[in-house]
Design a protein around this motif. Structure first.
Motif, PDB file in Angstrom:
ATOM      1  N   GLN A 169       0.826  -1.210   0.000  1.00 29.31           N
ATOM      2  CA  GLN A 169       0.000   0.000   0.000  1.00 29.31           C
ATOM      3  C   GLN A 169       0.862   1.262   0.000  1.00 29.31           C
ATOM      4  O   GLN A 169       0.526   2.260  -0.640  1.00 29.31           O
ATOM      5  N   GLN A 170       1.987   1.187   0.714  1.00 29.78           N
ATOM      6  CA  GLN A 170       2.880   2.344   0.767  1.00 29.78           C
ATOM      7  C   GLN A 170       3.414   2.697  -0.617  1.00 29.78           C
ATOM      8  O   GLN A 170       3.479   3.866  -0.994  1.00 29.78           O
ATOM      9  N   GLY A 201       3.075 -10.167 -14.673  1.00 24.26           N
ATOM     10  CA  GLY A 201       3.415 -10.552 -13.307  1.00 24.26           C
ATOM     11  C   GLY A 201       3.552  -9.361 -12.368  1.00 24.26           C
ATOM     12  O   GLY A 201       3.998  -9.520 -11.242  1.00 24.26           O
ATOM     13  N   GLN A 202       3.149  -8.170 -12.834  1.00 24.87           N
ATOM     14  CA  GLN A 202       3.187  -6.979 -11.993  1.00 24.87           C
ATOM     15  C   GLN A 202       2.036  -7.013 -11.002  1.00 24.87           C
ATOM     16  O   GLN A 202       0.906  -7.375 -11.348  1.00 24.87           O
ATOM     17  N   VAL A 203       2.309  -6.628  -9.755  1.00 23.70           N
ATOM     18  CA  VAL A 203       1.290  -6.626  -8.701  1.00 23.70           C
ATOM     19  C   VAL A 203       0.653  -5.247  -8.617  1.00 23.70           C
ATOM     20  O   VAL A 203       1.350  -4.220  -8.600  1.00 23.70           O
ATOM     21  N   HIS A 204      -0.691  -5.210  -8.554  1.00 22.59           N
ATOM     22  CA  HIS A 204      -1.444  -3.962  -8.421  1.00 22.59           C
ATOM     23  C   HIS A 204      -2.405  -4.101  -7.255  1.00 22.59           C
ATOM     24  O   HIS A 204      -2.905  -5.192  -6.965  1.00 22.59           O
ATOM     25  N   LEU A 205      -2.700  -2.985  -6.605  1.00 24.45           N
ATOM     26  CA  LEU A 205      -3.733  -2.960  -5.592  1.00 24.45           C
ATOM     27  C   LEU A 205      -5.113  -2.941  -6.268  1.00 24.45           C
ATOM     28  O   LEU A 205      -5.284  -2.288  -7.305  1.00 24.45           O
ATOM     29  N   VAL A 206      -6.051  -3.623  -5.657  1.00 28.06           N
ATOM     30  CA  VAL A 206      -7.435  -3.546  -6.128  1.00 28.06           C
ATOM     31  C   VAL A 206      -8.070  -2.361  -5.446  1.00 28.06           C
ATOM     32  O   VAL A 206      -8.300  -2.373  -4.227  1.00 28.06           O
ATOM     33  N   MET A 207      -8.322  -1.321  -6.193  1.00 25.40           N
ATOM     34  CA  MET A 207      -8.822  -0.069  -5.619  1.00 25.40           C
ATOM     35  C   MET A 207     -10.343  -0.150  -5.400  1.00 25.40           C
ATOM     36  O   MET A 207     -11.051  -0.801  -6.146  1.00 25.40           O
ATOM     37  N   ILE A 240      -5.267  -7.598  -4.089  1.00 23.00           N
ATOM     38  CA  ILE A 240      -4.273  -7.321  -5.123  1.00 23.00           C
ATOM     39  C   ILE A 240      -4.618  -8.138  -6.355  1.00 23.00           C
ATOM     40  O   ILE A 240      -5.404  -9.095  -6.288  1.00 23.00           O
ATOM     41  N   GLU A 241      -4.033  -7.747  -7.466  1.00 23.13           N
ATOM     42  CA  GLU A 241      -4.183  -8.517  -8.693  1.00 23.13           C
ATOM     43  C   GLU A 241      -2.875  -8.505  -9.460  1.00 23.13           C
ATOM     44  O   GLU A 241      -2.060  -7.582  -9.298  1.00 23.13           O
ATOM     45  N   LEU A 253       2.171   1.533  -3.651  1.00 22.40           N
ATOM     46  CA  LEU A 253       1.217   1.539  -4.754  1.00 22.40           C
ATOM     47  C   LEU A 253       0.027   2.469  -4.537  1.00 22.40           C
ATOM     48  O   LEU A 253      -0.784   2.640  -5.448  1.00 22.40           O
ATOM     49  N   SER A 254      -0.102   3.048  -3.339  1.00 27.00           N
ATOM     50  CA  SER A 254      -1.276   3.889  -3.075  1.00 27.00           C
ATOM     51  C   SER A 254      -1.292   5.136  -3.951  1.00 27.00           C
ATOM     52  O   SER A 254      -2.355   5.609  -4.356  1.00 27.00           O
ATOM     53  N   LYS A 255      -0.130   5.689  -4.264  1.00 27.40           N
ATOM     54  CA  LYS A 255      -0.060   6.897  -5.098  1.00 27.40           C
ATOM     55  C   LYS A 255       0.199   6.573  -6.571  1.00 27.40           C
ATOM     56  O   LYS A 255      -0.207   7.314  -7.453  1.00 27.40           O
ATOM     57  N   ASP A 256       0.883   5.473  -6.808  1.00 30.80           N
ATOM     58  CA  ASP A 256       1.182   5.073  -8.190  1.00 30.80           C
ATOM     59  C   ASP A 256       0.959   3.577  -8.312  1.00 30.80           C
ATOM     60  O   ASP A 256       1.809   2.766  -7.944  1.00 30.80           O
TER      61      ASP A 256
END
Length: 224
Positions: free
Chosen positions: A176-177, A218-224, A212-213, A179-182
């Motif tokens: 979250q730290q 294979g890049q990890v993203h937050l599910v917003m 997450i997804e 990926l929260s902004k980018d």
């Protein structure tokens, strides 16, 4: 290795002292008994003393060689530490001034750096001082979502294995730290470079919980 050399040096010093004591005792015995007792030529006290002096001379030479080896070893270790520190600084500078991802050190390389007593093992990434990092982590953790024990227990045991809730939350907060902004994504390699406590089990658990997804790369993203 340094401890072994020091032990050898101490043993040589003690042995030299023992030889000196034996020599003094032999001289005293010879003075007291030479006039009274005859002895064959091969048991002549003077010959025995000469042999003892030759042994002592060889022993002294060995002590000198051990000291030279210890000094050379210290000089070599100091040189290795200095060179390693310079290399790590160059890697850090290269990583900060280019877009190229620098491969993190392997576990064996990290252990070697620690054994060398190098304080630069963590310079591959820009990390704030420990106290500041701790305070920053505590301040930010209050604003980030945490997973509960019930949420973790809802994940099949075969998937979550023996992962601990505290470790999972720490990793989730790190995500979250960053990926929260980018939310452009983080690769596993990049996570390791950032010293994030990533593991396949943690990623599978977070993905199962739909927080997450993973994209096709294979890049990890937050599910917003």
């Amino acid at each position: 290795m340094e401890t072994t050399v020091e032990k050898l040096e101490a043993m040589f010093v003690k042995s030299e002292a023992d030889l000196e004591y034996i020599e003094k005792r032999l001289k005293l015995d010879f003075i007291n008994n030479a006039a009274e007792n005859g002895c064959p030529a091969e048991e002549n006290p003077a010959v025995m003393l000469e042999n003892l002096r030759a042994i002592k001379a060889k022993h002294t030479a060995l002590c000198s060689q051990v000291k030279e080896i210890a000094a050379a070893q210290k000089e070599s270790m100091d040189s290795i530490r200095n060179n390693l520190s310079s290399v790590m600084e160059l890697i850090q500078h290269f990583q900060q001034t280019t877009d190229v991802e620098v491969q993190p050190m392997t576990e064996a390389e990290q252990e070697s750096a620690e054994l060398l007593g190098s304080a630069s093992t963590e310079t591959t990434t820009e990390v704030p001082p420990a106290a500041a990092a701790s305070g920053l982590q505590q301040a930010l953790s209050c604003e980030r979502e945490e997973l509960s024990e019930n949420t973790l227990e809802a994940v099949p045991l075969s998937m979550r294995s023996n992962v601990k809730l505290a470790d999972l939350n720490e990793f989730y907060q790190q995500l979250q730290q960053h990926l929260s902004k980018d939310n452009s994504g983080l690769s596993v390699q990049k996570m390791k470079q950032l010293k994030m406590k990533v593991s396949d089990t943690k990623l599978k658990v977070l993905q199962h919980l739909s927080v997450i997804e993973l994209d096709e790369r294979g890049q990890v993203h937050l599910v917003m």
